[in-house]
Design a protein around this motif. Sequence first.
Motif: not given
Length: 413
Positions: A41-42, A45-46, A48-49, A123, A143, A145-146, A149-150
């Motif tokens: 997951t990390w 999501t990272r 994606g960010m 992070d 979950c 922090l994303p 967004l960026n």
Amino acid sequence: MTPHRIAPLPSAHHLAPVLADNRPGTGPRLGPRHSFALALTWVATRFGMLALLVVDRLGDTGVAGEVHTLYRRWYEQLAHGAFPVDDVTWQYPPGAALVFLSPGPLPWLTYFEAFVALVLVSDAVITVALARAGVRGAWLWVCALPLLLNVPLARYDVPVTAVAVLALLAVRTRPRLGGALAGIGAMIKIWPLLAVLGTARGRTTRSAWLSAAAAAAVLFAALAIGFSHTLDFVRQQGARGVQIESLGGTALQLARHADWSGTVRYQYGAFEFIGPYVSSVATASLALTAVAFGWLVWWRMKARRWNPATPFDAAFAAVLLFTVTSRVISPQYMIWLLGLAAVCLTSRFTTQRPVALLMVPAAVLSALAYPLLYNDVLGGTVLGCVLMVLRNGLLLTAALLSCRRLWTATASR
């Protein structure tokens, strides 16, 4: 161009006990299957960010620009042995030089690439520390922090939050280490010093507070010797006005719909209000901050019951108080609150579970306000006002609930 040598942070050997916290009082720990799920997951999501940061086309497109221009300019000045002089955007304690100079040892990367890599490493450190301490906190951080967004990847607040998280996780059983980390963090961004606010009376408090003072003093002395204009940031703080995203700014934004004549101007590195009564609102914010500080001192004097989560809960409540009373509530403030909320959830003794969960919708609303719908916030449209009323109302509710639960658990008879 070689950066000045600065005092080193605590080594991995000293931080090992923090990253391997399985003492009584921590929450459920991750098994191998859940560890893999958390890591996956990390990464997802990272990634994606990071993609959002590279494209940088969400709402306000200046998210990455702060690193490209502002941070890099500061780096070049610091690398020559001087803090920024007469720069109204430089409002940080001298320890911030540690973060802005840290991309220097990666010359094969651009400054922007090296800075983002530093944020991702910080992070990851937070994630590992939280995962070792308690599964709920780790999942909240990974979950939630994303949801910003960026923004987290283009601000220096994730490394600061990493120092605060490590300090909190260490302070109960290794008060000297926790205090030293809090002192270092205070020299970077002030608020990590609150990690030692809730330490148990007696030897633990003495060790933690003395270590914090000693670490801060040593780091300040090293920076004062290595750089000129170390205290120039103090002059820039006093001139700050009322940022549009603060509670006071929300009140002024609503007043514009009632024919108030104030306007918005970009100054001191943020969009602030100018016009009648702005100085009164700024003064009221400072007065409320003083009241918040007084309440925390009163709580500390009256607190009689401590549990393993009290330092976590006290730090979270304090940062919430200082956030909602601030003249400035920048989007990156949510990074601090998510980190502290996650630390609270690592302990089954925490009183802050419902408050920590409120940070999730607050993060969503913050991302809508910036960068997605920032033009509405700037223009004071109905949508922009609704967003800020909801986000700031949620933070104010969280702060009051947090203080009430902390007082009831530790100080009420």
